[in-house]
Design a protein around this motif. Structure first.
Motif, short mmCIF file in Angstrom:
data_model
loop_
_atom_site.label_atom_id
_atom_site.label_comp_id
_atom_site.label_asym_id
_atom_site.label_seq_id
_atom_site.Cartn_x
_atom_site.Cartn_y
_atom_site.Cartn_z
N UNK A 138 38.29 41.83 42.39
CA UNK A 138 39.67 43.07 42.39
C UNK A 138 40.63 43.45 43.14
N UNK A 139 40.02 43.38 44.03
CA UNK A 139 40.52 43.94 46.09
C UNK A 139 41.17 42.77 46.15
N UNK A 140 40.30 40.89 46.46
CA UNK A 140 40.61 40.13 46.68
C UNK A 140 42.17 40.46 45.93
N UNK A 141 41.98 40.12 44.50
CA UNK A 141 43.12 40.05 43.82
C UNK A 141 45.00 40.24 44.63
N UNK A 142 44.73 41.83 44.37
CA UNK A 142 45.47 42.70 44.68
C UNK A 142 46.57 42.11 46.37
N UNK A 143 44.92 41.45 46.98
CA UNK A 143 45.82 41.35 48.55
C UNK A 143 45.91 40.64 48.38
N UNK A 144 46.56 39.20 47.68
CA UNK A 144 46.81 37.97 47.52
C UNK A 144 48.25 38.27 46.15
N UNK A 145 48.26 39.16 46.02
CA UNK A 145 49.43 39.24 45.11
C UNK A 145 49.68 39.35 43.77
N UNK A 146 48.10 38.98 43.10
CA UNK A 146 47.76 39.45 41.88
C UNK A 146 47.16 40.45 40.87
N UNK A 147 47.37 40.59 39.88
CA UNK A 147 47.27 41.60 39.28
C UNK A 147 45.76 41.65 38.41
N UNK A 148 44.90 42.23 38.37
CA UNK A 148 43.84 41.93 37.14
C UNK A 148 43.12 43.08 36.39
N UNK A 149 42.32 43.18 35.89
CA UNK A 149 41.71 43.94 35.19
C UNK A 149 40.64 44.07 34.09
N UNK A 150 39.59 44.86 34.51
CA UNK A 150 38.04 45.03 34.56
C UNK A 150 38.53 45.39 32.53
N UNK A 151 38.05 45.26 32.14
CA UNK A 151 37.18 45.18 30.62
C UNK A 151 35.77 45.39 30.67
N UNK A 152 34.99 45.80 30.01
CA UNK A 152 33.08 45.76 29.38
C UNK A 152 33.84 45.50 28.17
#
Length: 210
Positions: free
Chosen positions: A141-155
Motif C-alpha cells: 500500500x505504501x509503495x503504491x502511494x509513493x509511486x503515484x498509484x492508489x490501492x485498497x485492502x479488502x479481506x
C-alpha cells in the motif's frame, strides 16, 4: 535537512484507501516494483510466508468477482438481509473488483513456518504468519502511494477461500488472505479520523482506565 520530516513520514501520513480508479492500465514495471517492496517486509523466522497472484485479465476479474458475490449473497441471505439490499451490495462488490485495473490476491503459506506437535503453538505460528503477510500488504500500500498509484485492502477472500482457490486454481497450501485493488487514483479521499495517542497508548503497564 535538519528540522524537516523524512519523506517516508509524509508517505505514511498521506496514504489513503482508494476505491475509484482511472481506467488506464498500470505498467507491469510499477506492479513489479510494488511487489518487490512487499517482499522486504519483516516476517517470522524470515519465512516470507506471502505469495502473490496478479490479476489483470478482465475475464478473470469478472469470474472472481461474480463467484465471490454469489458466496456473499448466500451469507447475506442467511443473515436475513432484504433481497433488494443484497442486490445492491453484491452489484457494488462486483463493480468494485472489476473496475480496478489490477487485483493482487495475497496468500499465506505455512511451507517454511515452524511445525509443532501441539495445537497451542501451531495456532501461534499461524498467527505469526498472518502478521507477516499483513506487513507485506502494508508495504504494498505504501509503495503504491509513493509511486503515484492508489490501492485498497479488502479481506473478502477470508469469507470465501474455497471459491477464490477454485477460480484462481491455487495450490492447496495457499490460504487466500486479501485482495488489493490497484490503479491510478480517480478520487482524493479526506483524511479519516484517528484516535488520539493518549487513548491507545500506555507506558510500562496498562493503567488509568476501568
Amino acid at each position: 535537512m535538519e528540522g524537516e520530516a523524512p519523506a517516508i513520514l509524509k508517505v505514511l501520513r498521506t496514504r489513503r484507501s482508494i476505491r475509484v480508479f482511472k481506467p488506464e492500465p498500470v505498467p507491469r514495471e510499477l506492479i513489479m516494483k510494488i511487489l518487490d517492496v512487499a517482499r522486504w517486509a519483516p516476517s517470522a523466522h524470515n519465512a516470507q510466508p506471502w505469495r502473490f497472484v496478479v490479476i489483470t485479465s478482465d475475464a478473470v476479474k469478472q469470474e472472481l468477482a461474480m463467484k465471490m458475490a454469489e458466496a456473499w449473497r448466500h451469507d447475506l441471505s442467511s443473515d436475513g438481509v432484504p433481497e433488494q439490499r443484497i442486490k445492491e451490495l453484491t452489484k457494488a462488490s462486483v463493480r468494485r473488483f472489476t473496475s480496478a485495473p489490477v487485483l493482487v490476491l495475497v496468500c499465506l503459506t505455512m511451507e517454511d513456518m515452524h511445525s509443532y506437535p501441539d495445537e497451542r503453538r501451531r495456532r501461534a505460528e499461524h498467527v505469526m504468519a498472518v502478521q507477516s503477510v499483513a506487513a507485506a500488504i502494508q508495504n504494498m500500500l505504501l509503495a503504491a502511494h509513493a509511486l503515484g498509484l492508489g490501492a485498497c485492502w479488502f479481506c473478502a477472500p477470508l469469507f470465501c477461500p474455497d471459491v477464490v482457490r477454485k477460480v484462481l486454481k491455487l495450490p492447496s497450501d495457499l490460504e487466500p488472505q486479501a485482495l488489493i485493488t490497484l490503479g491510478f487514483p480517480a478520487e482524493e479521499p479526506k483524511p479519516p479520523p484517528r484516535k488520539p495517542l493518549s487513548e491507545v497508548t500506555r507506558w510500562e503497564r496498562w493503567e488509568g482506565e476501568g
